[in-house]
Design a protein around this motif. Sequence first.
Motif, PDB file in Angstrom:
ATOM      1  N   VAL A 529       0.706  -1.105  -0.025  1.00 15.21           N
ATOM      2  CA  VAL A 529       0.071   0.069  -0.058  1.00 15.21           C
ATOM      3  C   VAL A 529       0.930   1.238   0.029  1.00 15.21           C
ATOM      4  O   VAL A 529       2.072   1.299   0.536  1.00 15.21           O
ATOM      5  CB  VAL A 529      -0.869   0.173   1.328  1.00 15.21           C
ATOM      6  N   LEU A 530       0.485   2.292  -0.596  1.00 11.56           N
ATOM      7  CA  LEU A 530       1.044   3.548  -0.591  1.00 11.56           C
ATOM      8  C   LEU A 530       0.119   4.790   0.012  1.00 11.56           C
ATOM      9  O   LEU A 530      -0.934   4.614   0.009  1.00 11.56           O
ATOM     10  CB  LEU A 530       1.338   4.270  -2.087  1.00 11.56           C
ATOM     11  N   PRO A 531       0.773   5.656   0.417  1.00 11.02           N
ATOM     12  CA  PRO A 531       0.142   6.848   0.962  1.00 11.02           C
ATOM     13  C   PRO A 531      -0.423   7.902  -0.097  1.00 11.02           C
ATOM     14  O   PRO A 531      -0.071   8.827  -0.092  1.00 11.02           O
ATOM     15  CB  PRO A 531       0.900   7.447   1.968  1.00 11.02           C
ATOM     16  N   GLY A 532      -1.282   7.322  -1.194  1.00 12.34           N
ATOM     17  CA  GLY A 532      -1.741   8.139  -2.227  1.00 12.34           C
ATOM     18  C   GLY A 532      -1.957   7.218  -3.037  1.00 12.34           C
ATOM     19  O   GLY A 532      -2.566   6.353  -3.473  1.00 12.34           O
ATOM     20  N   GLY A 533      -1.321   7.588  -4.267  1.00 10.08           N
ATOM     21  CA  GLY A 533      -1.302   6.754  -5.697  1.00 10.08           C
ATOM     22  C   GLY A 533       0.103   6.902  -6.482  1.00 10.08           C
ATOM     23  O   GLY A 533       0.915   7.458  -5.946  1.00 10.08           O
ATOM     24  N   GLU A 534       0.269   6.245  -7.425  1.00 10.62           N
ATOM     25  CA  GLU A 534       1.285   6.334  -8.437  1.00 10.62           C
ATOM     26  C   GLU A 534       1.126   7.316  -9.523  1.00 10.62           C
ATOM     27  O   GLU A 534       2.261   7.688 -10.149  1.00 10.62           O
ATOM     28  CB  GLU A 534       1.346   5.165  -9.017  1.00 10.62           C
ATOM     29  N   SER A 535       0.256   8.194  -9.745  1.00  9.03           N
ATOM     30  CA  SER A 535      -0.008   9.108 -10.725  1.00  9.03           C
ATOM     31  C   SER A 535       0.198  10.437 -10.156  1.00  9.03           C
ATOM     32  O   SER A 535      -0.122  10.700  -8.762  1.00  9.03           O
ATOM     33  CB  SER A 535      -1.313   9.065 -11.259  1.00  9.03           C
ATOM     34  N   GLY A 536       0.859  11.220 -10.990  1.00 14.66           N
ATOM     35  CA  GLY A 536       1.271  12.718 -10.369  1.00 14.66           C
ATOM     36  C   GLY A 536       0.069  13.612 -10.971  1.00 14.66           C
ATOM     37  O   GLY A 536       0.057  14.985 -10.682  1.00 14.66           O
ATOM     38  N   ASP A 537      -1.078  13.109 -11.529  1.00 13.75           N
ATOM     39  CA  ASP A 537      -2.118  13.826 -12.263  1.00 13.75           C
ATOM     40  C   ASP A 537      -3.341  13.974 -11.333  1.00 13.75           C
ATOM     41  O   ASP A 537      -3.969  12.729 -11.029  1.00 13.75           O
ATOM     42  CB  ASP A 537      -2.270  13.343 -13.565  1.00 13.75           C
ATOM     43  N   PRO A 538      -3.743  15.036 -10.675  1.00 12.64           N
ATOM     44  CA  PRO A 538      -4.643  15.181  -9.799  1.00 12.64           C
ATOM     45  C   PRO A 538      -5.899  14.773 -10.309  1.00 12.64           C
ATOM     46  O   PRO A 538      -6.800  14.520  -9.493  1.00 12.64           O
ATOM     47  CB  PRO A 538      -4.518  16.536  -9.214  1.00 12.64           C
ATOM     48  N   LEU A 539      -6.073  14.654 -11.639  1.00 13.72           N
ATOM     49  CA  LEU A 539      -7.390  14.232 -12.130  1.00 13.72           C
ATOM     50  C   LEU A 539      -7.290  12.685 -12.482  1.00 13.72           C
ATOM     51  O   LEU A 539      -8.435  12.080 -12.981  1.00 13.72           O
ATOM     52  CB  LEU A 539      -7.512  15.113 -13.535  1.00 13.72           C
TER      53      LEU A 539
END
Length: 562
Positions: A529-539
């Motif tokens: 698990v990550l504290p967020g996601g793997e994309s840098g695109d907020p959309l």
Amino acid sequence: EEEAHEVGSLRAAYERALAAVHRHTSFHSEHSELARTLAALKTDDVLYASNNWAVAAEHTDSGKAVVASDPHLPYFLPSIWLYMGIHCSDPSSRFNNRLFGATIVGAPGVGIGGNQNISWAYTTNDADTQDLFKMQNNADNTGYFYKGEEVPYETVVEQFQVAGQGTVERTFINSLYGPVTTDGDDYYSLHWAVLGEVDTSVEALFLTNIARDWDEWRKGCAEWMGMLFNAAFGDDTGNVGIQIVGNRIPIRPAGSFGIVPKPGNGSFDWLGYIPFEDLPHVYKPEQGFVVSANNPPDTFAQEEYPLPGPYAPGFRAQRIIDLLLDAIDAGEKITMAYHGEVQNDVLALPFWYVRPALESLELSTEAAKDRQAMLLAWDGNEVVSSKEARTFEAWFQCLLAVTEKEVGTAVENPWLTSVWFNHPNASTPEPAVCAAWGGSCVEYASECFENATAAVSTRRYGLTHYGLMSHLLPLPIEWNRVVPVGGDPWTPNCASLAVEIGGSELQLVVAGPSMRMLTEVGSLQSSCVLPGGESGDPLSPHYDDMLDEWANGEYLPLGWAQ
């Protein structure tokens, strides 16, 4: 309603929080060149921390070794780590293997992960690999005296293209120890093992990625150079081990330490580097598991060379060991779910260390006595629903600050703090850190409690203690994320650095578990698990699609066999 109000307060206070972070990390231009250099080199050992452990097959329900990892780093969106898998089936390639795990953008391999035969995880080892030498200069500062002879400084002129200024020249000075910086009329030279050497760390990454067993993996580990690790290991035979990694750890003369500058005249020169075989390591430990959490390493069978350094107090490591032993001593086989509980544990061991001091407080108001009674009835778990955690932390931070009058800063060592404040009896001389305040340790602790906790509410910890995941770019505030988090710098689920927001009780935690990973060795199965996601695109739907699971202590199964 209360939670909605807190989120609104976070948004309104966000700019103040960023300013607080800036104040924490900045240094001022009026400082000397030496002060600026030291500040630039300094890292906050509370900010960067990690846990790892490996449990042998004899103690697991699956009958396979398990390796656990949760490196503690700053929170960012996108997350620092990417999960990846590689399958190379070319029989002529040394890379004929399955490889999986966590990596960072641009890295030529997997930093933390495994292949079909082994798995590994790293935490930072804080052995001291730098010394600052005060040079003894000649009259015109063009050279220095070394072993009775005058040696000229090496000078290098570099040119830089600066906007609005054109070409700017700067002259840099080197001694035989390394680069030189000045503090008024004093010259200091930094001796660091990696300067001027050919770094073989990329080869280390590759060799550990393709290794099939303990011996091959250690050959890869021997190539790590500038980075120092506590490397946990597990293999498909069910065995585990640990290796201290870093092939440029200096051997200092007897009585020499890297804490303060020393004369640069040759009398304190390093004697060489610790041979890799003499670095602490063990395979098939008797207890059936290994643990590291940036704590001072055990010497195991290798006792010839000390490894001094600014290690973290061993509270996280001790809590992990306690939890593993709880299961083993009860005759229970450790499940992957239990490993997850260990990674997400927020029991504050420092609370239990200073609880005797809490019992001994001499309080003058009924309100303070009520708060004392509340903490005495508490179990020390800093979960987000706790109404006691914030009160304890306010008092404990005041206790840690007891050293400020004597040494000018708070010493972040809960164990020392417990020694000072768990005062055995009145006939024992007061510790100097308390006497510097003009009273006893009981008086200091009591005043701390009266004052520091008076304005602290008993709202749930998660309504005042938030993890802040900010975008790497200065994007609008609504593209950042906040989630309630528990813990403190000494819990396995570590809140590494909490920034106070002035004018409120809110704290923004800006560093902690940057990913969590549990691997059954040889099965090609992981929980991650990550504290967020793997994309840098907020959309993108993958911008923060793991954040809720991370905050709730949950995991996503990842199968690497396909």
